[in-house]
Design an enzyme around this catalytic site. Structure first.
Site, short mmCIF file in Angstrom:
data_model
loop_
_atom_site.label_atom_id
_atom_site.label_comp_id
_atom_site.label_asym_id
_atom_site.label_seq_id
_atom_site.Cartn_x
_atom_site.Cartn_y
_atom_site.Cartn_z
N GLU A 1 -32.61 -25.70 14.95
CA GLU A 1 -33.46 -26.33 15.99
C GLU A 1 -33.23 -27.85 16.02
O GLU A 1 -34.15 -28.65 16.16
CB GLU A 1 -34.94 -26.00 15.72
CG GLU A 1 -35.90 -26.30 16.87
CD GLU A 1 -35.50 -25.69 18.19
OE1 GLU A 1 -35.18 -24.48 18.22
OE2 GLU A 1 -35.49 -26.42 19.20
C1 FAD Z 1 -29.95 -19.03 9.79
C2 FAD Z 1 -29.60 -19.71 11.08
C3 FAD Z 1 -30.28 -19.36 12.23
C4 FAD Z 1 -29.95 -19.96 13.45
N1 FAD Z 1 -30.55 -19.53 14.61
C5 FAD Z 1 -30.07 -19.95 15.80
C6 FAD Z 1 -30.51 -19.35 17.02
O1 FAD Z 1 -31.39 -18.49 17.04
N2 FAD Z 1 -29.93 -19.76 18.18
C7 FAD Z 1 -28.96 -20.71 18.21
O2 FAD Z 1 -28.48 -21.02 19.29
N3 FAD Z 1 -28.54 -21.31 17.08
C8 FAD Z 1 -29.05 -20.94 15.87
N4 FAD Z 1 -28.60 -21.51 14.71
C9 FAD Z 1 -27.62 -22.57 14.78
C10 FAD Z 1 -28.21 -23.92 14.38
O3 FAD Z 1 -29.05 -24.38 15.40
C11 FAD Z 1 -27.01 -24.88 14.09
O4 FAD Z 1 -26.48 -24.47 12.84
C12 FAD Z 1 -27.44 -26.31 14.07
O5 FAD Z 1 -27.75 -26.75 15.37
C13 FAD Z 1 -26.36 -27.25 13.51
O6 FAD Z 1 -25.10 -27.01 14.08
P1 FAD Z 1 -23.84 -26.78 13.15
O7 FAD Z 1 -24.18 -25.73 12.16
O8 FAD Z 1 -22.66 -26.59 13.99
O9 FAD Z 1 -23.70 -28.13 12.32
P2 FAD Z 1 -22.93 -29.47 12.83
O10 FAD Z 1 -23.34 -29.79 14.22
O11 FAD Z 1 -21.48 -29.32 12.55
O12 FAD Z 1 -23.57 -30.57 11.85
C14 FAD Z 1 -23.09 -30.78 10.51
C15 FAD Z 1 -23.74 -32.07 10.00
O13 FAD Z 1 -23.31 -33.18 10.83
C16 FAD Z 1 -24.44 -33.86 11.36
N5 FAD Z 1 -24.14 -34.29 12.73
C17 FAD Z 1 -23.57 -33.58 13.72
N6 FAD Z 1 -23.48 -34.31 14.84
C18 FAD Z 1 -24.04 -35.50 14.57
C19 FAD Z 1 -24.28 -36.69 15.32
N7 FAD Z 1 -23.97 -36.78 16.61
N8 FAD Z 1 -24.89 -37.73 14.69
C20 FAD Z 1 -25.27 -37.65 13.41
N9 FAD Z 1 -25.07 -36.55 12.64
C21 FAD Z 1 -24.47 -35.49 13.22
C22 FAD Z 1 -25.57 -32.85 11.32
O14 FAD Z 1 -26.84 -33.50 11.27
C23 FAD Z 1 -25.25 -32.07 10.05
O15 FAD Z 1 -25.76 -32.75 8.94
C24 FAD Z 1 -28.96 -20.96 13.48
C25 FAD Z 1 -28.30 -21.33 12.31
C26 FAD Z 1 -28.60 -20.71 11.12
C27 FAD Z 1 -27.83 -21.09 9.88
#
Ligand code: FAD
Length: 590
Positions: free
Chosen positions: A438
């Site tokens: 989220e």
């Molecule tokens: C158990 C689980 C349930 C989930 N449920 C849903 C769901 O129901 N629906 C759905 O759509 N998604 C869902 N997600 C996805 C979740 O919302 C994403 O994992 C989350 O938004 C982060 O994206 P990412 O994993 O690609 O991490 P990344 O975006 O790759 O981030 C990695 C790190 O980099 C940092 N970062 C990235 N971009 C920036 C920036 N611009 N500035 C500063 N820091 C940054 C982040 O804060 C983080 O620390 C779920 C994930 C999990 C693990």
């Protein structure tokens, strides 16, 4: 592990943050505090008796992707979900015209907190459904509401939010799922989505996915995202689930916690031209629609931090009262560890920060109610700003604290906390996702800094801090100690706010380097403010154990937590220099 819903604490906190302002609103005229108290008692009993026992089997058995491509939930979940729906809990905070209970959100959060404390994995299913409901309520057509909303509100069907793709996580604008008009008013959706919570299950006979995708001529980035209803099974003319849509559950993620919540990789359009989707609102407006419902969704995830902290506190107190080790200074023989100062310090840290979170989050929910329903436009606008500011704080500060509090509960348990039998390790594992999904907490801090501090030209944040200062001025006599720490925290937070607002113009990199520390600082300070207010409210009531404990808890928070806020100022203001002091190519070297 047992759970006891802290209904008295919840009602007290609701009083402190001003529930009466919500109950005075026209849509909630059918309610009074007495009715609400009875309802929360009933909810607490239900969650403790029906939902809380699910946790251990949910964790050890988890969910299973079966040979026929469907997902089976752990033992007991189907039965508990049926009872949950029969009791009407999914609908409690939904509008009455759609079959809901018509509760203000300020009271709905208390029920959501109990549900999540009982079993976070289970709670995610109604939570995501709530988001789908909000999307349809705010942006769906009359026809879409007629087909889907009542069943979603009642819990007969569940909803999901389908955003994430392998290359599009925090950067939602990078998503590439496609939606092609089929010529009959519907669209064909293709693409792979990952991490979809409760993306498939056996609790209901249909699942309504809210999917973000791009139409063929959509502009790049967030401006080209549209939002679609994509049901698991197409809905027949009589409104009942019919043919399966073209959606495949490719796999389930194996993850650290919330094992009973199926986290699905979903493929749309594997079997043909694509899954049938219905556009919500207008093309390319999907991100705008998501923003209108973000406060609620993010607050609900923030509540996970609170709910886990409350449960962890209850478990830690119970264990510390039974376990004997050593001799406390005033005791003759072996003492329960609850009498050792360091254990007591940990328990008080958990108690005080849980109550601080509850106050901030319930105020956040009240602001959402007032922003939606207050008759005076100026109040609606001001409360919308407050909700805007508090939401990233609830989400980021709250979920980080949830992890910390679960970790402290393990510490109170000593070695048995680290082994799985006590269940306390599960709470910590479950809690760890909340700072990630989220919108990661880093993204929340950026939102607070770049979108929320500038609201109404900075007047909104300054107004909130000024309200806290007015409350500080009322603290006198034996509350002088609280006042001293609150004023110091407000001074430091005010300075940080001014500096960051200034840095947004031309020194964005410096400001961003302090964003997360600022978010924590604001959370600590606002929590201290509302606990100080709760001490005054308690002092005006009976001098019974409950109210004396509220005062003692506020004092402890001021001495041990609020006092740390000024120390965060240096980190907020340090800027890029120290954060980027080690060059990128040297980061990996010893
Ligand atoms: C158990 C689980 C349930 C989930 N449920 C849903 C769901 O129901 N629906 C759905 O759509 N998604 C869902 N997600 C996805 C979740 O919302 C994403 O994992 C989350 O938004 C982060 O994206 P990412 O994993 O690609 O991490 P990344 O975006 O790759 O981030 C990695 C790190 O980099 C940092 N970062 C990235 N971009 C920036 C920036 N611009 N500035 C500063 N820091 C940054 C982040 O804060 C983080 O620390 C779920 C994930 C999990 C693990």
């Amino acid at each position: 592990m047992t759970y006891r819903a802290p209904v008295s604490d919840m009602l007290f906190t609701l009083e402190v943050v001003g529930l009466d302002r919500a109950l005075a609103l026209e849509p909630f005229s059918h309610l009074d505090e007495g009715t609400l108290g009875g309802l929360l008692d009933e909810a607490g009993r239900f969650m403790a008796e029906v939902v809380a026992p699910l946790g251990p089997a949910g964790d050890t058995v988890g969910t299973v992707l079966q040979d026929d491509g469907t997902v089976a939930t752990p033992p007991g979940y189907r039965d508990a979900y049926r009872k949950f729906v029969e009791a009407g809990w999914p609908a409690a905070a939904m509008p009455q015209e759609w079959g809901g209970g018509g509760l203000p959100w300020a009271a709905g959060v208390a029920i959501q907190e109990m549900l999540t404390s009982s079993d976070m994995a289970f709670s995610l299913c109604p939570m995501l459904t709530f988001s789908a409901n909000e999307m349809l309520l705010q942006h769906g057509s009359d026809e879409q509401r007629a087909v889907y909303l009542e069943r979603l509100v009642s819990g007969a069907w569940t909803g999901t939010m389908v955003l994430t793709e392998p290359h599009a996580g925090s950067d939602v604008g990078a998503l590439s799922a496609r939606a092609v008009p089929a010529g009959d008013g519907t669209y064909r959706i293709t693409g792979t989505k990952i991490f979809i919570t409760w993306g498939d299950h056996d609790l209901t006979d249909n699942i309504i996915h809210v999917v973000l995708a791009r139409t063929p001529d959509a502009p790049p980035g967030t401006k080209g995202i549209s939002c679609f209803i994509v049901p698991k099974r197409l809905v027949g003319p009589d409104g009942s689930p019919d043919e399966p849509n073209d959606i495949t559950t490719v796999s389930l993620e194996h993850k650290l916690g919330i094992h009973a919540s199926p986290t699905c990789v979903l493929s749309f359009g594997d079997r043909g031209e694509g899954a049938v989707g219905h556009l919500i609102g207008e093309e390319n407006e999907g991100m705008r629609y998501m923003f209108t419902m973000m406060n609620n969704a993010r607050l609900q995830v923030g509540l996970e931090g609170l709910a886990i902290a409350e449960r962890a506190y209850q478990e830690a107190v119970a264990y510390a009262s039974e376990r004997t080790q050593g001799r406390a200074i005033d005791d003759a023989g072996p003492s329960p560890i609850v009498r050792h100062p360091d254990v007591r310090r940990m328990l008080m840290l958990m108690r005080a920060q849980t109550e601080a979170m509850r106050a901030v989050m319930y105020r956040n929910a009240l602001a959402i109610d007032l922003a939606a329903h207050h008759p005076d436009e100026a109040v609606r606008d001001a409360e919308a700003d407050i909700a805007g500011i508090l939401t990233p704080v609830s989400k980021a500060w709250g979920t980080d604290l949830g992890v910390d509090m679960a970790s402290l509960a393990i510490q109170v348990h000593g070695g048995v906390g680290y082994v799985e039998e006590t269940g306390i390790a599960r709470l910590w594992r479950d809690s760890r996702i909340a700072p990630i999904y989220e919108g990661t907490n880093g993204i929340q801090a950026i939102d607070l800094l770049t979108r929320k501090l500038p609201l109404s030209g900075g007047d909104a944040i300054h107004g909130l801090l000024a309200e806290a200062r007015r409350d500080a001025d009322l603290l006198e006599g034996h509350f002088a100690g609280i006042r001293e720490h609150l004023v110091a925290a407000l001074d430091a937070t005010g300075k940080a706010t001014d500096e960051l607002l200034g840095a947004l113009d031309g020194r964005l990199g410096d400001a961003l380097a302090g964003a997360t520390t600022y978010t924590a600082m604001l959370g600590i300070t606002l929590g201290g403010w509302l606990l100080a207010r709760s001490a005054r409210v308690a002092a005006a009531k009976d001098t019974d154990g409950f109210h004396s404990a509220k005062i003692a808890t506020a004092r402890f928070y001021a001495d041990h937590v609020l006092s740390t806020a000024p120390g965060l100022l240096a980190g907020v203001l340090a800027g890029r220099d120290t954060t980027f002091g080690v060059p990128e190519d040297a980061l990996g070297r010893v």
